[in-house]
Design a protein around this motif. Sequence first.
Motif, PDB file in Angstrom:
ATOM      1  N   TYR A 196      63.262  37.536  27.376  1.00 14.82           N
ATOM      2  CA  TYR A 196      63.466  38.653  26.448  1.00 14.82           C
ATOM      3  C   TYR A 196      64.175  39.797  27.182  1.00 14.82           C
ATOM      4  O   TYR A 196      65.271  39.591  27.682  1.00 14.82           O
ATOM      5  N   GLY A 221      59.512  41.101  19.574  1.00 13.31           N
ATOM      6  CA  GLY A 221      58.800  40.803  18.331  1.00 13.31           C
ATOM      7  C   GLY A 221      57.842  39.643  18.519  1.00 13.31           C
ATOM      8  O   GLY A 221      57.297  39.419  19.613  1.00 13.31           O
ATOM      9  N   ASP A 222      57.673  38.887  17.476  1.00 15.79           N
ATOM     10  CA  ASP A 222      56.770  37.733  17.497  1.00 15.79           C
ATOM     11  C   ASP A 222      57.377  36.645  18.391  1.00 15.79           C
ATOM     12  O   ASP A 222      58.471  36.147  18.134  1.00 15.79           O
ATOM     13  N   THR A 223      56.656  36.293  19.437  1.00 17.44           N
ATOM     14  CA  THR A 223      57.195  35.327  20.398  1.00 17.44           C
ATOM     15  C   THR A 223      56.721  33.889  20.124  1.00 17.44           C
ATOM     16  O   THR A 223      56.950  32.997  20.943  1.00 17.44           O
ATOM     17  N   ALA A 269      66.729  34.617  23.019  1.00 21.28           N
ATOM     18  CA  ALA A 269      66.043  35.707  22.308  1.00 21.28           C
ATOM     19  C   ALA A 269      66.958  36.927  22.258  1.00 21.28           C
ATOM     20  O   ALA A 269      66.521  38.052  22.459  1.00 21.28           O
ATOM     21  N   ARG A 278      63.449  38.043  18.981  1.00 23.38           N
ATOM     22  CA  ARG A 278      62.595  36.921  18.572  1.00 23.38           C
ATOM     23  C   ARG A 278      63.253  35.624  19.039  1.00 23.38           C
ATOM     24  O   ARG A 278      64.490  35.535  19.070  1.00 23.38           O
ATOM     25  N   TRP A 303      65.324  29.660  13.875  1.00 22.07           N
ATOM     26  CA  TRP A 303      64.179  30.443  14.345  1.00 22.07           C
ATOM     27  C   TRP A 303      63.124  29.507  14.924  1.00 22.07           C
ATOM     28  O   TRP A 303      62.740  28.519  14.284  1.00 22.07           O
ATOM     29  N   LYS A 305      60.073  30.125  15.443  1.00 21.50           N
ATOM     30  CA  LYS A 305      58.756  30.232  14.818  1.00 21.50           C
ATOM     31  C   LYS A 305      58.705  29.440  13.506  1.00 21.50           C
ATOM     32  O   LYS A 305      57.783  28.650  13.281  1.00 21.50           O
TER      33      LYS A 305
END
Lengths: 376, 275
Positions: A196, A221-223, A269, A278, A303, A305
Amino acid sequence: MKKLLTKIYVTLSIVLFVTSLGAFPVTYAANPDAETQAMAFIENVLPVDLSKYNVTLDHHSVDEGPPIAGITGQPINRVRDNLRYILDSEESTLHVSFSVQNNVVMYCHVTEKNGSVISDKKYISLLDAVTTLLEKYQNYTKRDSTNLIAMLDAVDVTQNVTTTVGNTKLTISQINVYGIEQTSFDWAYTENGADYTSLQITYRNGNLYALGDDRGVYTIGDTSINVSKEQAIDIAMNYIPNYSYKMPNDVTVSGFNITEDRTTAALFASPIDSTELRPYWSVQLYLNHTYPGSVKGLTLYIWAKSGEVFYCGTRATGGAEYDDSSDGEPMTSPEVDSSLSTSNPLSPDMLFVIGITVVAIGLATASVVILKKRKK
Amino acid sequence: MNHKTTIKTTIFCALLLNLLVLSTPQLISGNIASATVGQAVFWPNNFQDGTDADGELELTHDTCMYIMYLLIGRGQYGCYYSPNSTITSYCNILSALNNYYEDNVVFSKGHRGYPYWNATPPNWNHLSLIDHDGNNVKDHSHIYSRTSSENNVTFIWHCETAEKYQTNTTPQDGYGYYGMPYCWTHNSGLVCYGGSGTQVFLGWVNDSPQFLDEAEGMYNYAHVAYYFWYYMCNGDSVEDALDNVSYTIFGDETYLESPLRDWLVVWGNKNLELP
């Protein structure tokens, strides 16, 4: 009649004003705080003997993001002040450039224009230099860097190194090309294989060359990574049958054959439509031949996630292809006589703008004539 | 018409004339006789169906326009702008640069050709820039004969344009001089990522990326081209501009660490700024 003339004048004025804008560089208000930040960096971090240099601001411009949209079609919105200071002494001249975003120095770049840097002290080694710099930088940013400094103690800074302690990955790279000896330090926040924000410091031929730090600009953000590399490739392969792109004349290209064993996927990221970082997979697919538009591959961003594909685009090249085993015609058309016309080339765009100008002159002249006649 | 109206009319006319004076050179993209620096942007992309996708053509159009604006925005010089460039426009503009200006800056984006690939025997030394109509703008004839050592900053964004060059060797065969670095600069002493001299040539090894190709994150290669010229037009040297591009686009502090190294190659003086 008077109203008509007024309308003509106003219209002409607007048209000509707009077209004349190109005569001047467009500049935006420079942020004086950026200069304060940059000067504070020079005074508190830069490892040079400032008592020997005159420091002057040479350039300050504001980059409000490129006029070209990002790959997702969204504009790249950000405001970055770019500054350049000249440090001048009898022995050397340095150009010190800064990019300042969010009132934080994001990038500093030192170029020796003449002579050699007059250092603020004699450093016994590269380790000494970078450790001292980090300590000064820590005081300047008020950001705790003790863990970054501690990592240096455990490595040989003259070698290529990658080591991770907790969520901090230190990479030291040695580059020796074109007569340049460069050592780069990169401390990145890392989680689940994705890097990041980072602090990067580069020394060239023993002197500080660049410092980049995006920790004050981007947030993490959300990793979460719920999609594996293999799953990302599967998602990409399943997406491709529905992907197409347009050629001129409304021709659509689709139905791609992928050379699967060349497929790669890597975790990134970088900021996408946001300053929040992210993780996403960048999947590179290679086509089994060159498709229309000189397209040799496709790239998908997914993405990590959610597995959502948020970008799919082509990879193409700028070379005409030749089949030297063929007796056929080359892809290019037959040669034309290259003798030149004596007139200047005028493109349709140029003809258009010249046309506007001619019409404008005509209207202005006509208006003056009408006014004169009315006077009589 | 009363006196007041006459004054208003005179002011209006003066305003219009002022604006005309300011706008006309911008509209026709320069060629101002008194300028000592000639600048030109070429993009001969649309040479035949199938070569470029729709999006590439549109993006190239926009990007080259922005680059032209950056060059014009330096405030002192005009810029030849040649969309859909043909052999004729290359030749005319290069001749004008060579004849009327002391220093020259050129950017060209498009495709590479081999003009003698089909000759007997085939020749792979010579390169060309494929023009809008699919013809070869040849290195030894069209380019070499209309350029000189006054071509100071040249960036040819076509495939393989950094190739066919070796320092201290004059590249020549039966057809004439070959290779883009030599034919644009007339200089056999350009050192790769060098630090002296009055010329610099930037080109690609192997395939050049199309502008639509993703670079990293939000950026594609159109941004690479745009930001290179953005930084150059803000007074950076080639080296500084490339470092800035590397950090802005790829997040790498220097060009030497970025994916551009050994691909986008710099022949000549990396310390040069725009003249």
